[in-house]
Design an enzyme around this catalytic site. Sequence first.
Site, PDB file in Angstrom:
ATOM      1  N   HIS A 108       0.806  -1.221   0.000  1.00 40.35           N
ATOM      2  CA  HIS A 108       0.000   0.000   0.000  1.00 40.35           C
ATOM      3  C   HIS A 108       0.834   1.264   0.000  1.00 40.35           C
ATOM      4  O   HIS A 108       0.342   2.328  -0.372  1.00 40.35           O
ATOM      5  CB  HIS A 108      -0.952   0.008   1.198  1.00 40.35           C
ATOM      6  CG  HIS A 108      -2.179  -0.803   0.958  1.00 40.35           C
ATOM      7  ND1 HIS A 108      -2.212  -2.161   1.162  1.00 40.35           N
ATOM      8  CD2 HIS A 108      -3.410  -0.468   0.498  1.00 40.35           C
ATOM      9  CE1 HIS A 108      -3.411  -2.614   0.847  1.00 40.35           C
ATOM     10  NE2 HIS A 108      -4.156  -1.616   0.436  1.00 40.35           N
ATOM     11  N   GLY A 109       2.068   1.175   0.426  1.00 40.91           N
ATOM     12  CA  GLY A 109       2.878   2.384   0.373  1.00 40.91           C
ATOM     13  C   GLY A 109       4.194   2.239   1.094  1.00 40.91           C
ATOM     14  O   GLY A 109       4.350   1.404   1.983  1.00 40.91           O
TER      15      GLY A 109
END
Lengths: 366, 467
Positions: free
Chosen positions: B317-318
């Site tokens: 996700h990041g």
Amino acid sequence: MSDKIKNIVVSVVFIFIITFFFILSIITDDVELSYSERRNLAQLPQVSWDTVLDGTFAKKFNQYVVDQFPFREEFRNVKANIHFNLFRQKDNNDVYVVGDNILKIEYPFNENSIIRAAKKFNDLQDKYLKDANVYYSIVPDKNYFVAKQYGYPSIDYEKVVSIMNDNITDMEYIDIFDCLELEDYYKTDTHWSQDKIQDVVNKIATQMNFSDRLQNVVYEEKQIPNFYGVYYGQLALKGKPDTLKYLTNTTIQNASVLNYEDNTTTKVYNMDKLEAIDKYDVFLSGAVSLLKISNPNATTDKELIIFRDSFGSSIAPLFIDAYSTITLVDIRYINSNLLDQYIDFKDQDVLFLYSTLVLNNSVMLK
Amino acid sequence: MLFSSIDFLYYFLPCVIILYFIVPNKFKNFILLLTSLFFYFVGEPIYVLLMLGTIFSAYVHGILIDKYRGTKLSKIFLISSIVITVSLLGFFKYTDFFITNINEIFNSSIALLKIALPIGISFYSFQVISYTIDVYRGNAKVQKNFLNLATYVALFPQLIAGPIVRYTSVEEDLESRKHTFEGFAQGATRFVIGLAKKILIANVLGEMCQDFRLCDDKTVLFYWLYGIAFCLHIYFDFSAYSDMAIGLGRMFGFKFPENFNYPYISKSITEFWRRWHISLSTWFRDYVYIPLGGNRVGKWKLYRNILIVWLLTGFWHGADWTFIVWGLFFAILLMIEKAFLGKFLEKLPSIISRFYLLFLVMISFIIFNADGMGQAIQDIKGLFGANGVPLINDITLYYLQSYLVVIIIAIIGATPFIKNAVLKLKENEKMRKVINVLEPIVIVLIIVATTAYLVDGSFNPFLYFRF
């Protein structure tokens, strides 16, 4: 309706709508100005390899198609109606309505900005105004009168005044909060209405010791109908316009206004601006960095310098009878370090007159 | 280009639909590829080459894996394909994260590369990996037509924010697909529903979350309001994108898998992840969890597998510690549920298990949306008044009043209530006909309303574009 027909109808309707607006967008002429939003609308951007590759063309194109979309005003009206009437939201793009007054939320409170403004005023005084009689006053924005009562977020006005008083040295504060009420402002605009601010003029004149020179001054009231203020367009709902009123007399009519930006001379009330986006620009031609009003009928050689924002445009004409010249400085549009190139600072009366809207966003003061 | 934008809706989409449906069938994939590349080029003019390079790598590797099937070379080509794709993803997405952490640990001052993250790289990289693995496993036939493979990866409806469409899901559709009014109407309806979810709900709640962040006068109630609003915002934002993607795919004859199934009605974290971002969780299940042994291993290896999968999910996700902590948070909860809590939750009244789920998911999303762990801790403390904020004030009441209707609509929309009610009504033949008349009217009204919001230039970012 059978499933089969429904599917055909849905497909055709969907394709029709997106294609219809696509074609309409292409064939309709682009518009340059949005009068309701008070801004230039984006135009078709120039294409070049550089702008395509760095993505700026796509961004500008997106802004262009949004700005030039057919029935733009009607769609904005639909949005505002959904926002207020369906979702029951209390504001639309921070603009809200109380009775028939339109206001814009000023929040959050930026304490550092107020301190910065006070320091800016001190710096200007240290640099240019050592020999002058310097006063400052704060114009409350419309939220002051209604926001708290109706549950809207607003800045802490008492704190604005106390921070300014605590940080400003060697200037006298003129408190005009009690001279104003909501009805003194336009319903559709940010500003006060010139015909309603006589109390403010009197208070300032008394404290700055020039009330005697305004004692026998009388004005004739003139009216310009259909004034749609800045908040009217931002609200995007249909409503009644204001009437723009201005006060005039022989002194004001004979006075001339020198615009330092383009070296032109106009009247105090510039009727050419009735055709501009903002009719409030009738007062001293609107946003100009440096102006000098000369009063040929003056019975005094006293001079006044006003450091001001747009509220100053409509109050300054009411001081003309008391001064031989009034210089208006808007340091949002001119670097204050350059002022001595244009103004001979000596022992003039000086007034800093700023609204809470500017003080809470003082980064714009140069 | 966002789906929820005037240039997509009223310029790009009509052109694509007209072009697509006027060309003969044999050119339809070509048109989709060409328009998809244009779609990507508008947002990422340079990185379109990176995407084409990734597709070309997958194409060549697929052929080589198939050619040397049964030999060691096949496995080597699979590994090479995965290494290349993961390295590109790692380089563009995680380099600065690693440099920052190395600098902090070793007190060094290695300069950051400050590379812009190519939009959609996390999504299309996973699609490419799924293709080569499926070819290696024999689950998918090798695609020898570059145009078809490129169309699969670059297909604009799902290119930049999913769902992560597996090659096997669209393998047949790429070769031949039917175009019907039924399919187009279903697609258009789904697209318009997604548009409404995004513009009328997600964006409005997103504005409230942004206002919360800027507000200096927070209260306990405002922290809760923010937690609830952000949960609804992220669900409506992301599921709306999936709705639009699935709808667009359906218009062009593709059947993309569902990505959300009312996750907030779940009664456990385990169930939640069967309903939230389904294409990502099944991807990790099939290509990481099961190859590691899945459930069919001892207790400790099972926990290890869960930990690996959720660390990766968080990191996907990041490139930020908040996402890693977010992933680990779910890993721990899933382990606890597997160990004992899952069976206990089943016995509890559903209202309690639902509150358990909603509260923990809210905490997870507060971490997810925080700008660093410091802010996440502050936000969580705020829920309990532990950072000294008052219980309530006028500012909070203002936001509560201003957003209450949207929040209530969002809560109802996050449950299958409306869908079930419509399906129930449609069982009656007369009502079915009435609903069939109403459906096109509602679609027109939604298009007008969403266009109105777009024209007004409202708040409109997509959360999942940053992944």
